[in-house]
Structures are given as structure tokens and as C-alpha cells.
Design a protein around this motif. Structure first.
Motif, PDB file in Angstrom:
ATOM      1  N   LYS A  77       9.178   2.312  -9.835  1.00  0.00           N
ATOM      2  CA  LYS A  77       8.906   3.241  -8.000  1.00  0.00           C
ATOM      3  C   LYS A  77       8.773   2.155  -7.115  1.00  0.00           C
ATOM      4  O   LYS A  77       9.306   2.440  -6.291  1.00  0.00           O
ATOM      5  CB  LYS A  77       8.081   4.101  -8.863  1.00  0.00           C
ATOM      6  N   MET A  78       8.379   1.197  -7.193  1.00  0.00           N
ATOM      7  CA  MET A  78       7.557   0.298  -6.378  1.00  0.00           C
ATOM      8  C   MET A  78       8.117  -0.763  -5.761  1.00  0.00           C
ATOM      9  O   MET A  78       8.594  -0.460  -4.480  1.00  0.00           O
ATOM     10  CB  MET A  78       6.200  -0.595  -7.000  1.00  0.00           C
ATOM     11  N   ARG A  79       9.019  -0.926  -6.438  1.00  0.00           N
ATOM     12  CA  ARG A  79      10.434  -2.016  -6.364  1.00  0.00           C
ATOM     13  C   ARG A  79      11.702  -0.687  -5.801  1.00  0.00           C
ATOM     14  O   ARG A  79      12.042  -1.590  -4.291  1.00  0.00           O
ATOM     15  CB  ARG A  79      11.128  -2.791  -7.482  1.00  0.00           C
ATOM     16  N   LYS A  80      11.451   0.224  -5.667  1.00  0.00           N
ATOM     17  CA  LYS A  80      12.434   1.111  -4.635  1.00  0.00           C
ATOM     18  C   LYS A  80      12.221   1.177  -3.388  1.00  0.00           C
ATOM     19  O   LYS A  80      12.276   1.221  -2.538  1.00  0.00           O
ATOM     20  CB  LYS A  80      12.771   2.622  -6.006  1.00  0.00           C
ATOM     21  N   SER A  81      10.717   1.485  -3.891  1.00  0.00           N
ATOM     22  CA  SER A  81       9.831   1.963  -2.680  1.00  0.00           C
ATOM     23  C   SER A  81      10.535   0.269  -1.351  1.00  0.00           C
ATOM     24  O   SER A  81       9.992   0.710   0.017  1.00  0.00           O
ATOM     25  CB  SER A  81       8.863   1.970  -2.947  1.00  0.00           C
ATOM     26  N   LEU A  82       9.515  -0.610  -2.549  1.00  0.00           N
ATOM     27  CA  LEU A  82       9.673  -1.961  -0.682  1.00  0.00           C
ATOM     28  C   LEU A  82      11.327  -1.597  -0.856  1.00  0.00           C
ATOM     29  O   LEU A  82      11.537  -2.298   0.251  1.00  0.00           O
ATOM     30  CB  LEU A  82       9.648  -3.284  -1.931  1.00  0.00           C
ATOM     31  N   GLU A  83      12.651  -1.735  -1.455  1.00  0.00           N
ATOM     32  CA  GLU A  83      13.947  -1.491  -1.150  1.00  0.00           C
ATOM     33  C   GLU A  83      14.045  -0.994  -0.142  1.00  0.00           C
ATOM     34  O   GLU A  83      14.598  -1.607   1.154  1.00  0.00           O
ATOM     35  CB  GLU A  83      14.803  -1.822  -2.508  1.00  0.00           C
ATOM     36  N   ASN A 131       1.639   8.275  -9.687  1.00  0.00           N
ATOM     37  CA  ASN A 131       1.201   9.395  -9.496  1.00  0.00           C
ATOM     38  C   ASN A 131      -0.665   8.393 -10.028  1.00  0.00           C
ATOM     39  O   ASN A 131      -0.752   7.018  -9.920  1.00  0.00           O
ATOM     40  CB  ASN A 131       1.326  10.136 -10.403  1.00  0.00           C
ATOM     41  N   GLU A 132      -1.325   9.361  -9.687  1.00  0.00           N
ATOM     42  CA  GLU A 132      -2.661   9.090  -9.865  1.00  0.00           C
ATOM     43  C   GLU A 132      -3.022   7.432 -11.173  1.00  0.00           C
ATOM     44  O   GLU A 132      -3.587   6.889 -10.862  1.00  0.00           O
ATOM     45  CB  GLU A 132      -4.128  10.028  -9.987  1.00  0.00           C
ATOM     46  N   ARG A 133      -2.476   8.362 -12.401  1.00  0.00           N
ATOM     47  CA  ARG A 133      -2.495   7.708 -14.107  1.00  0.00           C
ATOM     48  C   ARG A 133      -2.007   6.340 -13.636  1.00  0.00           C
ATOM     49  O   ARG A 133      -1.765   5.299 -13.854  1.00  0.00           O
ATOM     50  CB  ARG A 133      -1.586   7.939 -14.551  1.00  0.00           C
ATOM     51  N   GLU A 134       0.129   5.997 -12.392  1.00  0.00           N
ATOM     52  CA  GLU A 134       0.356   4.730 -12.540  1.00  0.00           C
ATOM     53  C   GLU A 134      -0.242   3.723 -12.435  1.00  0.00           C
ATOM     54  O   GLU A 134      -0.230   2.951 -11.941  1.00  0.00           O
ATOM     55  CB  GLU A 134       1.617   5.250 -12.006  1.00  0.00           C
ATOM     56  N   ARG A 135      -1.170   4.155 -10.738  1.00  0.00           N
ATOM     57  CA  ARG A 135      -1.986   3.727  -9.519  1.00  0.00           C
ATOM     58  C   ARG A 135      -2.747   3.297 -10.558  1.00  0.00           C
ATOM     59  O   ARG A 135      -2.979   1.684 -10.532  1.00  0.00           O
ATOM     60  CB  ARG A 135      -2.094   4.717  -8.414  1.00  0.00           C
ATOM     61  N   LEU A 185       0.467  -1.173   0.349  1.00  0.00           N
ATOM     62  CA  LEU A 185      -0.412  -0.153   0.138  1.00  0.00           C
ATOM     63  C   LEU A 185       1.076   1.691  -0.301  1.00  0.00           C
ATOM     64  O   LEU A 185       0.522   2.114  -0.568  1.00  0.00           O
ATOM     65  CB  LEU A 185      -1.040  -0.105   1.538  1.00  0.00           C
ATOM     66  N   SER A 186       1.869   1.217   0.895  1.00  0.00           N
ATOM     67  CA  SER A 186       2.318   2.640   1.095  1.00  0.00           C
ATOM     68  C   SER A 186       3.502   2.791  -0.637  1.00  0.00           C
ATOM     69  O   SER A 186       3.074   3.891  -1.379  1.00  0.00           O
ATOM     70  CB  SER A 186       3.855   1.866   1.873  1.00  0.00           C
ATOM     71  N   ALA A 187       3.730   1.291  -1.492  1.00  0.00           N
ATOM     72  CA  ALA A 187       4.960   1.375  -2.695  1.00  0.00           C
ATOM     73  C   ALA A 187       3.100   2.058  -3.074  1.00  0.00           C
ATOM     74  O   ALA A 187       3.671   2.797  -4.496  1.00  0.00           O
ATOM     75  CB  ALA A 187       5.052   0.342  -2.950  1.00  0.00           C
ATOM     76  N   LEU A 188       2.302   1.574  -3.466  1.00  0.00           N
ATOM     77  CA  LEU A 188       1.169   2.192  -4.628  1.00  0.00           C
ATOM     78  C   LEU A 188       1.179   3.596  -3.902  1.00  0.00           C
ATOM     79  O   LEU A 188       0.641   4.255  -5.076  1.00  0.00           O
ATOM     80  CB  LEU A 188       0.319   1.360  -3.988  1.00  0.00           C
ATOM     81  N   ASN A 189       0.959   4.062  -2.868  1.00  0.00           N
ATOM     82  CA  ASN A 189       1.228   5.433  -2.929  1.00  0.00           C
ATOM     83  C   ASN A 189       1.876   6.978  -2.828  1.00  0.00           C
ATOM     84  O   ASN A 189       1.300   8.025  -2.862  1.00  0.00           O
ATOM     85  CB  ASN A 189       0.351   5.888  -1.213  1.00  0.00           C
ATOM     86  N   ALA A 190       3.019   5.647  -3.041  1.00  0.00           N
ATOM     87  CA  ALA A 190       4.245   6.728  -3.810  1.00  0.00           C
ATOM     88  C   ALA A 190       3.826   6.767  -5.430  1.00  0.00           C
ATOM     89  O   ALA A 190       5.062   7.718  -5.758  1.00  0.00           O
ATOM     90  CB  ALA A 190       5.938   5.441  -3.525  1.00  0.00           C
TER      91      ALA A 190
END
Length: 292
Positions: free
Chosen positions: A275-281, A232-236, A225-230
Motif C-alpha cells: 500500500k505504501m509503495r502504491k501511495s508513493l508512486e 489502517n491502525e494495525r498496519e501502521r 507520512l502520507s503513505a503511512l496515513n493511508a
């Protein structure tokens, strides 16, 4: 048991009184059944060779199966042989029927030997019906020669003699060494003794494992959820439509809705995953090692 013996004797006497077919009559009956499905011809053919089926069934009494059941299975094998027999091949029916009768009896014995399936391959069947005989002969021969075989040597010799892998010999030896026992039997003569079923390990997840799995699932959900919130709206929107739907949408359909080319949607999707990968790492060293 006594009633079964009477039935067996009566059936055997009836079979012994049946006619003996010469080759010409046998061939005529076989053609009548194959070409015209003449049931009277089939009955005459089966009746004439029932003595053969009974004789073969008697050879399997040592495996503990009721003789009446063995005879029934032998009869089934005989009927299968009659149904599949091709008189044009120039083979006597009795020669052809022996294989089907034996196969039917062997299948029955193996099905009823143990609740655990004893074997299904040709090598396992050969072991089941020949291992003890071969083992006894090898032991007699070694004793006559003044030699002593240990268990490993004996198994290897059986494997070579019958032509099966050594591990099949070891497996069959274990299955033939004991009988089935109820899991509800007590472990001691004491009436209050624990049943064997109580000693079986529970295959279900233990309490500690359930707690750990629940914690890991909740933690992973929070990270995602944190990675998804990182994003933007179009990417989500693209990630949700491409990966979180039961029926994921294609790049082409998303491009039409967003007024973008198929390739541009693919680029945005790849950027969002990056972006999600970087957030998770960044959130966990364990996740970093998992993704590397």
C-alpha cells in the motif's frame, strides 16, 4: 650540523676499533643471547658489527637524511637482526643482519622523504631506491646506440627492468619529481598574494546543495507520512515496530501481542508495504521510476 659531523666521526672511529669476531665466537654469543638473554653477549655482538651498519647507512646519504639519523636506524636494524637471529641455521650473523639493517634504513628514508606516503609495497620500495639509477643507465645505453627514448618508452623500459607495473612507475616518477611545499606559501612574490591553501576546493557541501538536500528530505518525509496515513491502525503499528524502531521487533513477538500467527504478521507487513509503495508512486513520477 658541525656537532652532528663530530658525533658521526666519533661513532665511526669507535666502531672501527671494535673487535672482529670469528665464526665460533659469533655463534657462542648468539646462543648466549638467544638461550640465556645475556645482555653482555648481545652488546658485544652489536658492537662488533656496528661498522657494518655504519657502512650501509653511508650509502643512503644521497637521499638527504642526516647521517646521524641513518646510523641510528641502521643500529635499530642491527638490534632487530640480533633479536631474531637463529644460530642453528648455520648462517653467519653478518649475512643475516644485512637484510634487517637495509630494511630499517629504507623504511626511515621513505617515511621522511615526503609528507605524502611515498610507498609501502615491495614494488614501490624497489622503484624508490632503483628507478633513478636504472633510468640513468637506460638513457646512457640509448645515447650510446644513437637512439632517443621518449618518456613513455623510458617508463615502459623501467617497468620491465625493475619488474613492476607501468602505473607504479608513473606514480613514483611524479612523487620523486618535486618536494613538499607549504600550503601557506603565497602564489606570488607580492606580500599580499593569495596563499595556495586558498585555491583548494572546499570538500564541504555548498549552499545550493544544502538547500536542495533539505528540500528533498522534507518532501520525502511528507510523502512517507502520507503513505503511512493511508494504512489502517494495525498496519501502521506493524510497520512502525518492524522498521521505525532502533531495535526492530520480531514477527514472533508482534504475533504474540496481536494474537496472530507469525505468518499472518508477515502477510500484513507485506500488504502494508504494498500500500505504501502504491501511495508513493501515485504522489510522484520520480518515486515511481525509483521503485520500478
Amino acid at each position: 650540523m658541525a656537532l652532528d659531523n663530530v658525533r658521526d666521526m666519533s661513532l665511526s672511529r669507535t666502531a672501527m676499533k671494535a673487535e672482529l669476531l670469528d665464526a665460533e665466537t659469533e655463534l657462542r654469543l648468539a646462543y648466549a643471547w638467544r638461550d640465556d638473554r645475556d645482555e653482555a653477549a648481545l652488546h658485544r655482538l652489536i658492537t662488533a658489527y656496528m661498522r657494518l651498519a655504519i657502512s650501509m647507512a653511508s650509502k643512503f646519504k644521497r637521499y638527504g637524511a642526516p647521517m646521524n639519523d641513518l646510523i641510528q636506524e641502521a643500529g635499530l636494524g642491527l638490534m632487530k637482526a640480533a633479536d631474531k637471529f637463529d644460530p642453528d641455521r648455520g648462517v653467519r650473523f653478518s649475512t643475516y643482519a644485512v637484510w634487517w639493517i637495509k630494511a630499517s634504513i629504507q623504511d626511515y628514508v621513505m617515511r621522511n622523504w615526503s609528507m605524502v606516503r611515498t610507498g609501502s609495497t615491495s614494488s614501490q620500495k624497489s622503484l624508490f631506491f632503483n628507478m633513478r639509477r636504472v633510468q640513468a643507465r637506460l638513457e646512457r645505453e640509448s645515447a650510446a646506440a644513437g637512439e632517443t627514448l621518449d618518456k613513455h618508452q623510458l617508463r615502459q623500459m623501467i617497468s620491465t627492468e625493475i619488474g613492476v607495473p607501468l602505473h607504479d612507475v608513473e606514480m613514483m616518477e611524479g612523487r620523486l619529481s618535486g618536494s613538499d611545499y607549504s600550503l601557506n606559501a603565497t602564489q606570488s612574490v607580492d606580500d599580499e598574494g593569495r596563499e595556495w591553501i586558498d585555491a583548494l576546493e572546499d570538500d564541504g557541501a555548498q549552499a545550493a546543495e544544502l538547500v536542495e538536500n533539505k528540500h528533498d528530505t522534507e518532501q520525502l518525509r511528507a510523502w512517507l507520512l502520507s503513505a503511512l496515513n493511508a494504512l489502517n491502525e494495525r498496519e501502521r503499528f506493524i510497520v512502525r515496530e518492524r522498521k521505525l524502531r532502533d531495535d526492530p521487533r520480531t514477527l514472533e513477538s508482534l504475533g504474540q501481542e496481536l494474537s496472530l500467527s507469525k505468518e499472518r504478521v508477515r502477510q500484513l507487513e507485506a500488504a502494508a508495504f504494498g500500500k505504501m509503495r502504491k501511495s508513493l508512486e501515485n504522489q510522484s513520477r520520480e518515486v515511481h521510476h525509483f521503485l520500478v
